[in-house]
Every structure is written in C-alpha cells, then in structure tokens.
Design a protein around this motif. Sequence first.
Motif, short mmCIF file in Angstrom:
data_model
loop_
_atom_site.label_atom_id
_atom_site.label_comp_id
_atom_site.label_asym_id
_atom_site.label_seq_id
_atom_site.Cartn_x
_atom_site.Cartn_y
_atom_site.Cartn_z
N HIS A 36 0.84 -1.21 0.00
CA HIS A 36 0.00 0.00 0.00
C HIS A 36 0.87 1.26 0.00
O HIS A 36 0.52 2.25 -0.65
CB HIS A 36 -0.96 -0.01 1.19
CG HIS A 36 -2.16 -0.85 0.97
ND1 HIS A 36 -3.23 -0.44 0.21
CD2 HIS A 36 -2.47 -2.10 1.38
CE1 HIS A 36 -4.14 -1.39 0.18
NE2 HIS A 36 -3.71 -2.41 0.88
N ASP A 40 0.90 4.19 -2.90
CA ASP A 40 0.80 5.63 -2.62
C ASP A 40 1.96 6.40 -3.24
O ASP A 40 1.76 7.46 -3.82
CB ASP A 40 0.77 5.87 -1.11
CG ASP A 40 -0.54 5.41 -0.48
OD1 ASP A 40 -1.53 5.23 -1.22
OD2 ASP A 40 -0.56 5.21 0.75
N ARG A 43 1.48 6.51 -6.96
CA ARG A 43 0.43 7.46 -7.32
C ARG A 43 0.97 8.88 -7.31
O ARG A 43 0.69 9.67 -8.21
CB ARG A 43 -0.75 7.36 -6.37
CG ARG A 43 -1.89 8.32 -6.74
CD ARG A 43 -3.05 8.33 -5.77
NE ARG A 43 -3.64 7.03 -5.59
CZ ARG A 43 -3.61 6.34 -4.44
NH1 ARG A 43 -3.03 6.84 -3.38
NH2 ARG A 43 -4.19 5.17 -4.35
N GLN A 44 1.79 9.21 -6.31
CA GLN A 44 2.39 10.54 -6.26
C GLN A 44 3.29 10.78 -7.47
O GLN A 44 3.26 11.86 -8.07
CB GLN A 44 3.18 10.72 -4.97
CG GLN A 44 2.33 10.83 -3.74
CD GLN A 44 3.16 10.87 -2.48
OE1 GLN A 44 4.39 10.80 -2.52
NE2 GLN A 44 2.50 10.96 -1.34
N TYR A 129 2.67 2.38 -11.39
CA TYR A 129 1.50 2.48 -10.50
C TYR A 129 0.59 1.28 -10.68
O TYR A 129 0.17 0.65 -9.71
CB TYR A 129 0.74 3.78 -10.78
CG TYR A 129 -0.55 3.85 -10.01
CD1 TYR A 129 -0.55 4.12 -8.64
CD2 TYR A 129 -1.77 3.63 -10.63
CE1 TYR A 129 -1.73 4.17 -7.93
CE2 TYR A 129 -2.95 3.68 -9.92
CZ TYR A 129 -2.92 3.95 -8.57
OH TYR A 129 -4.09 3.99 -7.86
N PRO A 157 -6.99 -0.28 -3.84
CA PRO A 157 -6.48 0.60 -4.90
C PRO A 157 -7.09 0.25 -6.26
O PRO A 157 -7.38 -0.90 -6.53
CB PRO A 157 -4.97 0.35 -4.88
CG PRO A 157 -4.81 -0.99 -4.26
CD PRO A 157 -5.96 -1.19 -3.34
#
Length: 169
Positions: A36, A40, A43-44, A129, A157
């Motif tokens: 996870h 994250d 995604r950034q 991602y 997600p």
Amino acid sequence: MTATATTVLVGAVVAVGVVWLAILSATRASRLNRLHIRVDLARQALFGALERRAVVARAIAAAEPAAPGADTLMSAADAAESAAPAAREVAENLLSAAIAQTDPANRSPALTSELAEAQTRVAMARRFYNDAVRDARSLRGRRMVRWLHLAGHAPRPDYFEITERVTRG
C-alpha cells in the motif's frame, strides 16, 4: 499413551499451529502494508508526471496562441490539473486528445522533445503504478488476508487507465 499425554500433545500441536498462523498473518499484513505504501508513492509519481505533461501542454499552447487548437489545449491542461481524483482519468484523456490535435510542425524542437519526455514519463509512471496496484490487489484477494481482515481500513487501490498517446486524426 495416557489421556494426559494425549491432551498435552494435542495442546502443543494447537499452540504451534496458533503461533504459525500468527507469524504468517503478521508477515502477510506487513507485506500488504508495504504494498500500500508502494501504491501511494507510485500514485504521487504518476500525478507528478501528469502535472509535468500539463505544464508542457500549456507551454505549447502559449508558444503558438494563434495555432488551431491552442485554446482547447490550454483549457484541457487546466482541466487536467484541477480535476478531482475520480475525474482525473477522463480529464487526462481529453488532454491527450488535445495534444494529438496540435501540429508538431508548429512547435519548437525543444517543446517537441520536452513533450516526448513528459509523455514517456507518464507512460512509465502509469505502468509502475498499475503494477503496484496489481500486486496489492492480488495479495488482498488471498483467502487468509480476506478472512482475517489484514487490509484493515485501507481502501482497495484502483488502476489508472488513460490513453497515453493519441494519433493525430
């Protein structure tokens, strides 16, 4: 074997089983947590690459304001940057289509290479991602993780699907 010895043996086997299950659960929960975190971070990185592509698209529109599609490109770049996370895919697809409608002959070579680099970074970031999402969803789908609720309250997600390159047509 006496009843006491059998009871002790069964108790020992159950205790070993419980310890084994606890260790396995802890390692799966730790792995899921790391996945996870990876989602994250990916995604950034993806949103950073998308924002960079929007900045390049805005620069292309500003460099040739009289060119056909410059207004559309500028508004698509603004919409993509300000879109809510749920609507981001649609906004990015519109930006891809607006970029494809511009004529590369009207651009400077520097902007063309900058756009190509930005689009390559978006493609790579999206793949990283989606790979992280696939791994997290795969582990979340395992029976032990579901039954013991090892994912906690973390949201599942979702993949990020956009058209990376649209041909001019």
